[in-house]
Enzyme design. Structure first.
Site, PDB file in Angstrom:
ATOM      1  N   ASP A   1      -5.858  -0.381  -4.658  1.00 28.73           N
ATOM      2  CA  ASP A   1      -5.947  -0.586  -3.216  1.00 28.73           C
ATOM      3  C   ASP A   1      -7.401  -0.704  -2.754  1.00 28.73           C
ATOM      4  O   ASP A   1      -8.034   0.261  -2.329  1.00 28.73           O
ATOM      5  CB  ASP A   1      -5.227   0.569  -2.499  1.00 28.73           C
ATOM      6  CG  ASP A   1      -5.106   0.357  -1.006  1.00 28.73           C
ATOM      7  OD1 ASP A   1      -5.731  -0.595  -0.486  1.00 28.73           O
ATOM      8  OD2 ASP A   1      -4.408   1.144  -0.353  1.00 28.73           O
TER       9      ASP A   1
ATOM     10  N   GLN B   1      -1.843   2.533  -5.670  1.00 26.08           N
ATOM     11  CA  GLN B   1      -3.025   3.204  -5.098  1.00 26.08           C
ATOM     12  C   GLN B   1      -4.317   2.924  -5.873  1.00 26.08           C
ATOM     13  O   GLN B   1      -5.362   2.697  -5.263  1.00 26.08           O
ATOM     14  CB  GLN B   1      -2.753   4.702  -4.943  1.00 26.08           C
ATOM     15  CG  GLN B   1      -1.827   4.951  -3.768  1.00 26.08           C
ATOM     16  CD  GLN B   1      -1.481   6.408  -3.540  1.00 26.08           C
ATOM     17  OE1 GLN B   1      -2.087   7.298  -4.122  1.00 26.08           O
ATOM     18  NE2 GLN B   1      -0.494   6.631  -2.695  1.00 26.08           N
TER      19      GLN B   1
ATOM     20  N   ARG C   1       0.797  -1.230   0.000  1.00 28.16           N
ATOM     21  CA  ARG C   1       0.000   0.000   0.000  1.00 28.16           C
ATOM     22  C   ARG C   1       0.826   1.275   0.000  1.00 28.16           C
ATOM     23  O   ARG C   1       0.266   2.361  -0.102  1.00 28.16           O
ATOM     24  CB  ARG C   1      -0.953  -0.023   1.188  1.00 28.16           C
ATOM     25  CG  ARG C   1      -1.862  -1.224   1.093  1.00 28.16           C
ATOM     26  CD  ARG C   1      -2.687  -1.391   2.313  1.00 28.16           C
ATOM     27  NE  ARG C   1      -3.809  -0.489   2.321  1.00 28.16           N
ATOM     28  CZ  ARG C   1      -4.512  -0.233   3.410  1.00 28.16           C
ATOM     29  NH1 ARG C   1      -4.176  -0.784   4.550  1.00 28.16           N
ATOM     30  NH2 ARG C   1      -5.526   0.582   3.365  1.00 28.16           N
TER      31      ARG C   1
ATOM     32  N   SER D   1      -8.280   0.209   0.896  1.00 30.80           N
ATOM     33  CA  SER D   1      -8.507   1.635   1.135  1.00 30.80           C
ATOM     34  C   SER D   1      -9.842   2.094   0.565  1.00 30.80           C
ATOM     35  O   SER D   1     -10.571   2.850   1.218  1.00 30.80           O
ATOM     36  CB  SER D   1      -7.383   2.474   0.513  1.00 30.80           C
ATOM     37  OG  SER D   1      -6.204   2.349   1.261  1.00 30.80           O
TER      38      SER D   1
ATOM     39  N   TYR E   1       1.662   0.401   9.410  1.00 29.54           N
ATOM     40  CA  TYR E   1       0.619  -0.186  10.262  1.00 29.54           C
ATOM     41  C   TYR E   1       1.004  -0.062  11.733  1.00 29.54           C
ATOM     42  O   TYR E   1       2.159   0.194  12.079  1.00 29.54           O
ATOM     43  CB  TYR E   1       0.444  -1.676   9.935  1.00 29.54           C
ATOM     44  CG  TYR E   1      -0.228  -1.916   8.607  1.00 29.54           C
ATOM     45  CD1 TYR E   1      -1.605  -1.809   8.484  1.00 29.54           C
ATOM     46  CD2 TYR E   1       0.510  -2.244   7.488  1.00 29.54           C
ATOM     47  CE1 TYR E   1      -2.226  -2.026   7.272  1.00 29.54           C
ATOM     48  CE2 TYR E   1      -0.111  -2.461   6.258  1.00 29.54           C
ATOM     49  CZ  TYR E   1      -1.476  -2.351   6.162  1.00 29.54           C
ATOM     50  OH  TYR E   1      -2.101  -2.556   4.957  1.00 29.54           O
TER      51      TYR E   1
HETATM   52  P1  NAD Z   1      -5.998  -0.510   9.584  1.00 33.60           P
HETATM   53  O1  NAD Z   1      -7.342  -0.718   9.029  1.00 33.60           O
HETATM   54  O2  NAD Z   1      -5.014  -1.629   9.583  1.00 33.60           O
HETATM   55  O3  NAD Z   1      -6.129  -0.027  11.106  1.00 33.60           O
HETATM   56  C1  NAD Z   1      -6.905   1.112  11.403  1.00 33.60           C
HETATM   57  C2  NAD Z   1      -6.175   2.010  12.357  1.00 33.60           C
HETATM   58  O4  NAD Z   1      -6.174   1.415  13.651  1.00 33.60           O
HETATM   59  C3  NAD Z   1      -4.707   2.264  12.022  1.00 33.60           C
HETATM   60  O5  NAD Z   1      -4.530   3.652  11.850  1.00 33.60           O
HETATM   61  C4  NAD Z   1      -3.961   1.732  13.233  1.00 33.60           C
HETATM   62  O6  NAD Z   1      -2.810   2.516  13.536  1.00 33.60           O
HETATM   63  C5  NAD Z   1      -5.004   1.850  14.310  1.00 33.60           C
HETATM   64  N1  NAD Z   1      -4.792   1.028  15.499  1.00 33.60           N
HETATM   65  C6  NAD Z   1      -4.351  -0.249  15.570  1.00 33.60           C
HETATM   66  N2  NAD Z   1      -4.289  -0.636  16.861  1.00 33.60           N
HETATM   67  C7  NAD Z   1      -4.717   0.400  17.621  1.00 33.60           C
HETATM   68  C8  NAD Z   1      -4.900   0.594  19.009  1.00 33.60           C
HETATM   69  N3  NAD Z   1      -4.610  -0.349  19.900  1.00 33.60           N
HETATM   70  N4  NAD Z   1      -5.349   1.782  19.415  1.00 33.60           N
HETATM   71  C9  NAD Z   1      -5.649   2.767  18.534  1.00 33.60           C
HETATM   72  N5  NAD Z   1      -5.501   2.650  17.199  1.00 33.60           N
HETATM   73  C10 NAD Z   1      -5.038   1.482  16.751  1.00 33.60           C
HETATM   74  O7  NAD Z   1      -5.332   0.753   8.941  1.00 33.60           O
HETATM   75  P2  NAD Z   1      -5.433   1.264   7.454  1.00 33.60           P
HETATM   76  O8  NAD Z   1      -6.528   2.220   7.317  1.00 33.60           O
HETATM   77  O9  NAD Z   1      -5.409   0.077   6.579  1.00 33.60           O
HETATM   78  O10 NAD Z   1      -4.070   2.078   7.329  1.00 33.60           O
HETATM   79  C11 NAD Z   1      -2.845   1.484   7.765  1.00 33.60           C
HETATM   80  C12 NAD Z   1      -1.683   2.341   7.348  1.00 33.60           C
HETATM   81  O11 NAD Z   1      -1.509   2.275   5.953  1.00 33.60           O
HETATM   82  C13 NAD Z   1      -1.822   3.810   7.698  1.00 33.60           C
HETATM   83  O12 NAD Z   1      -0.546   4.274   8.072  1.00 33.60           O
HETATM   84  C14 NAD Z   1      -2.243   4.422   6.404  1.00 33.60           C
HETATM   85  O13 NAD Z   1      -1.915   5.806   6.315  1.00 33.60           O
HETATM   86  C15 NAD Z   1      -1.403   3.595   5.460  1.00 33.60           C
HETATM   87  N6  NAD Z   1      -1.922   3.623   4.092  1.00 33.60           N
HETATM   88  C16 NAD Z   1      -1.093   4.126   3.149  1.00 33.60           C
HETATM   89  C17 NAD Z   1      -1.531   4.175   1.849  1.00 33.60           C
HETATM   90  C18 NAD Z   1      -0.633   4.749   0.806  1.00 33.60           C
HETATM   91  O14 NAD Z   1       0.453   5.193   1.116  1.00 33.60           O
HETATM   92  N7  NAD Z   1      -1.057   4.752  -0.416  1.00 33.60           N
HETATM   93  C19 NAD Z   1      -2.780   3.682   1.517  1.00 33.60           C
HETATM   94  C20 NAD Z   1      -3.593   3.155   2.517  1.00 33.60           C
HETATM   95  C21 NAD Z   1      -3.134   3.122   3.810  1.00 33.60           C
END
Ligand code: NAD
Length: 386
Positions: free
Chosen positions: A130, A127, A121, A133, A228
Site C-alpha cells: 500500500d 498492506q 486497501r 498509505s 473512504y
Molecule cells: P484520503 O487520503 O482519501 O482522505 C483523507 C481523509 O480526508 C479521509 O479520512 C477522509 O474521510 C477525509 N475527508 C474527505 N472529505 C472530507 C471533508 N469534506 N471533510 C473532512 N474530512 C474529509 O484517505 P486515506 O488516508 O487514503 O484513508 C481512506 C480510508 O482508507 C480510511 O478509512 C482509512 O482508515 C482506510 N485505510 C485502510 C487501510 C487498511 O485497512 N489496510 C489502509 C489505508 C487506509
C-alpha cells in the site's frame, strides 16, 4: 525479465522507485534489475550501492530499450511515453482516475500500465503493497514538522525562567492515514491537538492518539464506500465550511489532509476562515495540488502570507522531502506487488485476481480498469476527470 529503475524527471521529485536493499529480493525471483545511472542520487542511494546489490547500471536510452518492466515513482513524462514500446509494462503511481488520458495513451502504445494507487486497501494481504498509505504516513509526519518549524511559538507548554509558554493548539482536518500521523506527531511535539473527519469511525482513532475529536452539528456522516469519504453535497459543503470557521479561529495551526478519491479536494478553509485566524497562525494544506486544495488561496509548492498574517503552505508533495524513507517504503510496496504478479520469472497478468483487478489499468492495447474505462467513455478524447 528485466526490471528497470528510472531516474525521476518530475520537478522537485527526489524519490527513486527501488532501493538497493530490494534488488536481491527481485533477483531471487529470477528478475534482472537495471538501474539508470544516478537514479537514486537524490535519495542518497548511489550507483555503487545498486551495483553492490547486483543491479546493472545503464544509461537512460539503454534502460528504456532493454526494459520489460519500468518502475517509476510518478507518471511517465512525455519523452518516456514517446519511447515506450508495445509489450513493456510500467509500474508507478499513475493516478488514472485523475488522469485517464495517460491511461488511454499507454493503452494506445500497447503498454501494460500498473498503478499502485489502485491497490485494494482493506485486504490485510495488500498492506505491504500500500504505497498510498506509506507515502501519506511520511507526508503526515512531515506536515506536523513543517508546521512546527514555521510557527513562531513553541508547540509544547514550556515553563522557563523567562516565563511560561502555553502550548500551541493544532487542528487536523481529515483523519485518514496522513491526518492520523500528523495528529500523532503534533501530539508528540507537545501541542494540544484536535482532529475532525466526515467519517464518524475516525473518532476513536483520533482520540486514541491523545487528540480531541471535533463533531460538527450541521454535517452528518459522509462515510462512503471502501472506508473512504463521499463527496459532500453543495449544501453540506457550505454548512461544513461555515461551522468550521469558529473551530479554525480558535487554533494556532491547521493541517488539512482531506481527499475524496477521483475528485477535486474539498475546500475546508474559505477566505472567511483564513480572515478569522490570528496573525502568526500557520496553515499546511496537504490537499494542495493541480486540482486545487483544501484551503482558499493556497498555491502548490509555495508559501503565502496573507494580509492578516496567516502563513499558508501549499504542501503538494511532502513525501519527497524525506526521499530516503519514502523511497525505501515505496520500494518495499512495489517489490511486494511485483512479486505477487510474477510467475516463473514473467509478469502474469490476471484481471480475475482481486489485487490485479485494482492495479492493472491497461493491457493488450486496451484500458481494462473498469472505473478508468468508464471515465474515458464519459469524456471527450484527451480530457481529464475534473
Ligand atoms: P484520503 O487520503 O482519501 O482522505 C483523507 C481523509 O480526508 C479521509 O479520512 C477522509 O474521510 C477525509 N475527508 C474527505 N472529505 C472530507 C471533508 N469534506 N471533510 C473532512 N474530512 C474529509 O484517505 P486515506 O488516508 O487514503 O484513508 C481512506 C480510508 O482508507 C480510511 O478509512 C482509512 O482508515 C482506510 N485505510 C485502510 C487501510 C487498511 O485497512 N489496510 C489502509 C489505508 C487506509
Amino acid at each position: 525479465m528485466k526490471v528497470a529503475v528510472l531516474k525521476e524527471t518530475a520537478p522537485g521529485e527526489r524519490r527513486v522507485a527501488l532501493v538497493p536493499e530490494m534488488v536481491g529480493r527481485l533477483k531471487g525471483a529470477g528478475l534482472d534489475v537495471l538501474v539508470e545511472s544516478g537514479a537514486g542520487d537524490a535519495a542518497w542511494f548511489d550507483d555503487a550501492a545498486y551495483a553492490e546489490a547486483d543491479a546493472t547500471i545503464v544509461s537512460r536510452p539503454e534502460l528504456v530499450s532493454a526494459a520489460d518492466i519500468i518502475l517509476t515513482v510518478s507518471k511517465p513524462d512525455e519523452a518516456l511515453l514517446g519511447a515506450l514500446r508495445s509489450g513493456q509494462a510500467v509500474i508507478g503511481m499513475l493516478n488514472p482516475l485523475a488522469d485517464p488520458a495517460l491511461a488511454a495513451a499507454l493503452a494506445a502504445k500497447g503498454v501494460t500500465a500498473i498503478s499502485l494507487d489502485g491497490i485494494p486497501r482493506t485486504l490485510s494481504k495488500t498492506q505491504p503493497m500500500d504505497a498510498l498509505s506509506s507515502q501519506a504516513n511520511i507526508a503526515g509526519y512531515k506536515a506536523a514538522l513543517v508546521a512546527a518549524s514555521t510557527f513562531g511559538r513553541f508547540f509544547p507548554m514550556l515553563i522557563t525562567a523567562a516565563g511560561t509558554a502555553r502550548p500551541a493548539k493544532v487542528l487536523i482536518l481529515g483523519a485518514g492515514v496522513a491526518g492520523l500521523q500528523a495528529i500523532g506527531t503534533a501530539h508528540r511535539l507537545g501541542a494540544v491537538v484536535s482532529g475532525y473527519d466526515v467519517r464518524p469511525s475516525s473518532k476513536t482513532e483520533v482520540e486514541s492518539l491523545g487528540a480531541t475529536f471535533i463533531e460538527l452539528t450541521s454535517v452528518g456522516s459522509a462515510a462512503g464506500e471502501g472506508g473512504y469519504a463521499r463527496a459532500l453535497t453543495d449544501d453540506e459543503r457550505q454548512a461544513q465550511q461555515a461551522e468550521l470557521i469558529g473551530h479554525i479561529a480558535r487554533h494556532d495551526v491547521v493541517i488539512t489532509t482531506a481527499q475524496v478519491p477521483g475528485r477535486r479536494p474539498p475546500l475546508l478553509l474559505t477566505e472567511d476562515a483564513i480572515k478569522a485566524m490570528s496573525a502568526g497562525s500557520v496553515v499546511v494544506d496537504m490537499g494542495s495540488g493541480p486540482l486545487g486544495g483544501n484551503v482558499a488561496g493556497s498555491v502548490p509548492g509555495e508559501t503565502v502570507v496573507t494580509g492578516n498574517g496567516v502563513t499558508v503552505i501549499g504542501a503538494a508533495n511532502l513525501a519527497t522531502s524525506m526521499p530516503t524513507a519514502a523511497s525505501t517504503a515505496n520500494a518495499r510496496n512495489v517489490s511486494t506487488l511485483l512479486l505477487h504478479m510474477v510467475a516463473d520469472g514473467a509478469l502474469a497478468i490476471d484481471p480475475g485476481d482481486d489485487i490485479q483487478a485494482g492495479v492493472v489499468i491497461t493491457h493488450g492495447g486496451s484500458v481494462i480498469h473498469p472505473a478508468t474505462a468508464a471515465l474515458l467513455a464519459d469524456q471527450p478524447a484527451g480530457g481529464t476527470s475534473q
